[in-house]
Design a protein around this motif. Sequence first.
Motif, PDB file in Angstrom:
ATOM      1  N   THR A 107       0.834  -1.196   0.000  1.00 35.71           N
ATOM      2  CA  THR A 107       0.000   0.000   0.000  1.00 35.71           C
ATOM      3  C   THR A 107       0.875   1.255   0.000  1.00 35.71           C
ATOM      4  O   THR A 107       2.022   1.237   0.451  1.00 35.71           O
ATOM      5  CB  THR A 107      -0.921   0.032   1.225  1.00 35.71           C
ATOM      6  OG1 THR A 107      -0.124   0.079   2.417  1.00 35.71           O
ATOM      7  CG2 THR A 107      -1.803  -1.198   1.262  1.00 35.71           C
ATOM      8  N   GLU A 130      -6.508   0.509  -6.460  1.00 34.20           N
ATOM      9  CA  GLU A 130      -6.931   1.005  -5.150  1.00 34.20           C
ATOM     10  C   GLU A 130      -7.737  -0.065  -4.445  1.00 34.20           C
ATOM     11  O   GLU A 130      -8.466  -0.849  -5.073  1.00 34.20           O
ATOM     12  CB  GLU A 130      -7.769   2.271  -5.318  1.00 34.20           C
ATOM     13  CG  GLU A 130      -8.103   2.978  -4.004  1.00 34.20           C
ATOM     14  CD  GLU A 130      -8.892   4.261  -4.231  1.00 34.20           C
ATOM     15  OE1 GLU A 130      -8.321   5.349  -4.049  1.00 34.20           O
ATOM     16  OE2 GLU A 130     -10.085   4.154  -4.594  1.00 34.20           O
ATOM     17  N   THR A 133      -9.337  -0.859   2.991  1.00 27.71           N
ATOM     18  CA  THR A 133      -8.953  -1.710   4.117  1.00 27.71           C
ATOM     19  C   THR A 133     -10.129  -1.834   5.088  1.00 27.71           C
ATOM     20  O   THR A 133     -10.823  -0.859   5.369  1.00 27.71           O
ATOM     21  CB  THR A 133      -7.726  -1.144   4.852  1.00 27.71           C
ATOM     22  OG1 THR A 133      -8.017   0.163   5.345  1.00 27.71           O
ATOM     23  CG2 THR A 133      -6.545  -1.055   3.904  1.00 27.71           C
ATOM     24  N   GLU A 276      -6.817   2.786   0.008  1.00 27.00           N
ATOM     25  CA  GLU A 276      -5.375   2.817  -0.233  1.00 27.00           C
ATOM     26  C   GLU A 276      -5.067   2.605  -1.713  1.00 27.00           C
ATOM     27  O   GLU A 276      -5.705   1.778  -2.375  1.00 27.00           O
ATOM     28  CB  GLU A 276      -4.674   1.717   0.573  1.00 27.00           C
ATOM     29  CG  GLU A 276      -4.447   2.060   2.021  1.00 27.00           C
ATOM     30  CD  GLU A 276      -3.180   2.860   2.235  1.00 27.00           C
ATOM     31  OE1 GLU A 276      -2.680   3.457   1.263  1.00 27.00           O
ATOM     32  OE2 GLU A 276      -2.695   2.880   3.369  1.00 27.00           O
ATOM     33  N   ILE A 278      -2.318   1.149  -4.456  1.00 29.37           N
ATOM     34  CA  ILE A 278      -1.307   0.094  -4.500  1.00 29.37           C
ATOM     35  C   ILE A 278      -0.121   0.610  -5.305  1.00 29.37           C
ATOM     36  O   ILE A 278      -0.266   1.065  -6.439  1.00 29.37           O
ATOM     37  CB  ILE A 278      -1.860  -1.188  -5.147  1.00 29.37           C
ATOM     38  CG1 ILE A 278      -3.206  -1.567  -4.492  1.00 29.37           C
ATOM     39  CG2 ILE A 278      -0.860  -2.324  -5.024  1.00 29.37           C
ATOM     40  CD1 ILE A 278      -3.119  -1.743  -3.010  1.00 29.37           C
TER      41      ILE A 278
END
Length: 529
Positions: A107, A130, A133, A276, A278
Amino acid sequence: MEVVTKVNRNRKPYTKMRPVSAIITLMLVLIFSCSFVFAADSTGSGEKISSIKTDDLNGKTIGIQTGSIFDKYIAEAIPGAKVAYFSTFTDELNALKARKVDGICSTETTMHELMKQHDDIALTEEPLGELGTCFLFPKNDKGKVLVDQMDEFLTGLDESGELARIHDVWTGNDDSLKVVDDYKSLPADNGTITFVTEGTFPPYDYYADNKLVGYEVDLAIRFCKEYGYGLELVDMNFDALMPAIQSGKCDFGASGIAATDERREKAYFSVPDYYERIRVAVLDDSVAGASFIDSVKSSFNKTFIQEDRYKLFGKGIMTTIMITVCSVILGTLLGFLVYLWCRKGGPVANKVTSFCVWLVQGLPVIVLLMLLYYVILGKVSISGMWVSVIGFTLVFAAAVYGMILAGVRAVDEGQTEASYALGFTDRQTFFGIVLPQAARHFMPMYKAEIVSLIKATAVVGYIAVQDLTKMGDIVRSRTYEAFFPLIAVAIIYFLLAAVLKFIVDRLTISVDPEKRSEAQILKGVNTYE
């Protein structure tokens, strides 16, 4: 009849090579061989974009953490790339520094934490995608209640803007703000629930000042405080989180985990607590490293001195010793008792024992431990450390049974027949004549098995045990040091094995004439006649 005993008084006393010089030599060799890695470590200054493009990684190898879903993003964005799997994110960094892989994937927040400490790490410009989480919960009635409450809790924080503020605190540079409430003082009006995470994943879940903290730990504590739960924190390897949740061993967990359709079949997932991007990181060869001496000094300080991390190693050592010593003692007793049961037992006893020994020795230790922790003892309230003791006791007992069996068979049967002829009972014959001679044959194997056992305990991190190896992983996750904590752990294992072997050597003196002094051999013998 006069018995004449001749003793070679010129025989050299038994001596033993000290392991200290070997350990010091090993330490120097390891440090020197890893100098190229240390020399590249430096304090980073923030995000840096590499000249290497994402498409340039086609045909290259990219490292990811086992249990993550980054391989899916790599397959879509870089279809020609190969994927290598590692137990922790720090292991990915180790491989990148050693040029075993061409890039690592995680991330964006985690990459930023990495680049704060390493100037020679840069990101490719294009994100791979993206993910959101989430917290995860077991698929049972209690898990359904908890996930509904968590959704309500996170939605409220998001609408008020508090969720973004909390995330900014944990991803910021002001460490004085990165504190969590004391979870042990939470009022457990509605009972206590267990939160499982991987404590090697900053800024989400990590150790600071020997305490488990982080963005998701903070949210978990706030959640329990909001809904009147007491809280117990459990730290284990990332790829063991899903089994811990799925088996109901833990009530909820998180470690930057994203929900997928396949995962939703096994667990409940909350609404995302953060989205998040990547990213892929590569080495920046243009960065000049610090001198070797300065790098070693810095590595030592970050590994042991900073945040009193030597205390983590101390706790890990005590846990490893506890598991090893308890397993050796209990395993020796169990193996010996099983042998006594089978020594004069019928075919049923021998077949049952043979099957159990075959089963224990045929299973990899990590599989045996996970079966005990998640399946056999899954509904039993017992800590991972004692599950480890049970597992290694079974392994050591199986080995002890085989050693004694082989040692007794090496003793000539004529000695047993002679002792019976002299009027000795079966018990006196076995314990007074056969067993002492058999011990000379199996004691070398016994010592080797103890050394093997202490090394085998390195896998107990999979069932939430913070042993020496796990503590080394925790320190590496904070320092992002490629090898120095591993060297420290290796040296400590050498020392522990040497100490245990020394203790067992002292015990073997009583059963091995070649290792006893002249006075011990002649005790009770009149040498003047």
